[in-house]
Write an enzyme that holds these catalytic residues in place. Structure first.
Site, PDB file in Angstrom:
ATOM      1  CD1 TRP A  27      70.627  21.883  51.901  1.00  0.00           C
ATOM      2  CD2 TRP A  27      71.660  20.580  53.273  1.00  0.00           C
ATOM      3  NE1 TRP A  27      71.783  21.576  51.212  1.00  0.00           N
ATOM      4  CE2 TRP A  27      72.440  20.766  52.011  1.00  0.00           C
ATOM      5  CE3 TRP A  27      72.319  19.872  54.318  1.00  0.00           C
ATOM      6  CZ2 TRP A  27      73.427  20.015  51.912  1.00  0.00           C
ATOM      7  CZ3 TRP A  27      73.412  19.189  54.200  1.00  0.00           C
ATOM      8  CH2 TRP A  27      74.124  19.403  52.998  1.00  0.00           C
ATOM      9  CE1 TYR A  60      69.943  25.301  52.501  1.00  0.00           C
ATOM     10  CE2 TYR A  60      68.383  25.108  54.096  1.00  0.00           C
ATOM     11  CZ  TYR A  60      69.831  25.240  53.654  1.00  0.00           C
ATOM     12  OH  TYR A  60      70.883  25.498  54.621  1.00  0.00           O
ATOM     13  CD  GLN A 184      72.904  27.350  59.527  1.00  0.00           C
ATOM     14  OE1 GLN A 184      72.752  26.348  58.916  1.00  0.00           O
ATOM     15  NE2 GLN A 184      71.869  27.907  59.965  1.00  0.00           N
ATOM     16  CG  LEU A 215      72.594  13.277  63.119  1.00  0.00           C
ATOM     17  CD1 LEU A 215      71.289  12.782  62.740  1.00  0.00           C
ATOM     18  CD2 LEU A 215      73.099  12.608  64.563  1.00  0.00           C
ATOM     19  CB  ALA A 216      78.673  13.316  60.059  1.00  0.00           C
ATOM     20  N   GLY A 292      67.467  17.271  60.525  1.00  0.00           N
ATOM     21  CA  GLY A 292      66.728  17.093  59.371  1.00  0.00           C
ATOM     22  C   GLY A 292      66.062  15.532  59.374  1.00  0.00           C
ATOM     23  CD  GLN A 298      64.561   9.918  59.686  1.00  0.00           C
ATOM     24  OE1 GLN A 298      64.148  10.907  58.980  1.00  0.00           O
ATOM     25  NE2 GLN A 298      65.412   8.974  59.213  1.00  0.00           N
ATOM     26  CG  ASN A 302      67.425  12.450  65.229  1.00  0.00           C
ATOM     27  OD1 ASN A 302      67.606  11.705  65.870  1.00  0.00           O
ATOM     28  ND2 ASN A 302      67.249  12.941  64.107  1.00  0.00           N
TER      29      ASN A 302
END
Length: 354
Positions: A27, A60, A184, A215-216, A292, A298, A302
């Site tokens: 997304w 998306y 979800q 991760l907001a 994402g 990254q 993560n």
């Protein structure tokens, strides 16, 4: 090549499907913020880390995200990955280009399969509840797709406990197998509105949580600092739709409190992102956390949050620190698209797509 299972796996609810603890989602990245080669590199990094579960949606980038994911997975043994997509949000201007009618579900599923380059999806999710369409019509259409072998498992996204309960009860009345195995929702250290009602119901009914925004929107990584402009290269500083989504969580009061999490992460030997993802995976009923990324590094960082177990004292310290900024109002499950949290500054806009 898939890694030798460096990311652990969990059952998705009480069903037989297992998903990687960390799911790679696209997304606001594939087809929008991230160039094609970078997006492909992120998928390769996910596979290298042992991530086998990939989440997308028909809406998306208006289908471009599904196309890119399908291309990135071409050549990967189909049985070794789990592909999830969604249906409901608008994919066109017509009155039937949205919702959970039989027409839109069937047409959207076939279009998603073409874009993804696969004969079936492992998980097909109702992206939102559709109060314009009889629930019976929706459930029967989904059941037909399962019977046709085009969908293996069914899920929902951002449904209230009442809506999930209604679907389960109606499936029983219709004599349908209980095929909903996942929900979800948005869920993280700050946004816990599913805890009072949705989580208990899902745990009783064997429905696993496939979490988005652990991760907001990157806020819990600590990269956004109070009183400072968003760093170059971050989503909040990018073009497109991303800034209006992230703007809802960029108030200085919140950002200051998030910075106070850094010593806790340092003491645990974790990055801020790893701490936030590990926190999400520590919650009962959670099967996987969706990440994402715009860069492969990254993804690699993560993904290492899988398998990390946080002790009770650290979890208590996080709760004490965030305190009154934690939102647990169950009414906001239904209102998530328009509610402005007390700590959001500026006003929380109305994101139409997630």
């Amino acid at each position: 090549m898939l890694a030798s299972w460096s990311v652990e796996h969990r059952p998705l609810g009480s069903g037989g499907l297992h998903v990687s603890e960390v799911t790679y989602g696209n997304w606001l990245t594939h087809g929008e913020l991230v160039e094609r080669e970078a997006a492909l590199a992120c998928v390769r990094a996910a596979l290298d880390a042992g991530i086998t579960t990939f989440d997308t949606a028909d809406v998306y980038a208006q289908g471009a995200a599904e196309e890119l994911l399908g291309g990135a997975l071409r050549g990967v043994r189909r049985e070794s990955v789990e592909v999830a997509t969604k249906v409901c949000l608008p994919t066109g201007e017509g009155p039937n280009d949205r919702g959970l009618s039989r027409k839109h579900i069937m047409e959207s599923c076939h279009a998603s399969l073409r874009r993804l380059g696969t004969d079936y999806v492992d998980l097909y999710q109702a992206h939102r509840f559709d109060d314009r369409t009889p629930l019976e019509e929706t459930l029967l259409a989904f059941d037909d797709l399962v019977r046709q072998g085009k969908v293996l498992y069914l899920g929902v996204s951002e449904w209230t406990a009442g809506q999930i309960r209604e679907a389960l009860d109606l499936a029983d009345q219709l004599g349908l197998p209980r095929r909903i195995v996942s929900n979800q929702p948005q869920y993280n250290m700050l946004w816990r509105v599913i805890e009072p009602e949705v989580l208990p119901l899902c745990q009783r009914e064997g429905i696993g949580q496939l979490i988005f925004q652990p991760l907001a929107q990157g806020v819990l990584t600590g990269k956004y600092r109070p009183g400072e402009q968003p760093p170059d290269g971050s989503r909040a500083a990018s073009g497109g739709r991303a800034p209006r989504f992230i703007g809802r969580v960029l108030g200085d009061r919140l950002l200051d409190r998030v910075q106070q999490l850094r010593p806790l992460a340092d003491a645990a030997g974790l990055s801020m992102a790893q701490l936030a993802i590990a926190w999400t995976l520590s919650r009962d009923g959670v099967s996987s956390a969706i990440i994402g990324a715009s860069r492969p590094e990254q993804v690699s960082e993560n993904a290492t949050a899988a398998g990390i177990r946080l002790d009770a004292s650290l979890l208590a310290q996080i709760d004490d620190l965030l305190g009154d900024l934690i939102d647990r109002d169950p009414a906001k499950t239904a209102q998530m698209m328009s509610v402005k949290p007390e700590w959001a500054q500026p006003a929380w806009p109305n994101p139409s797509l997630r």
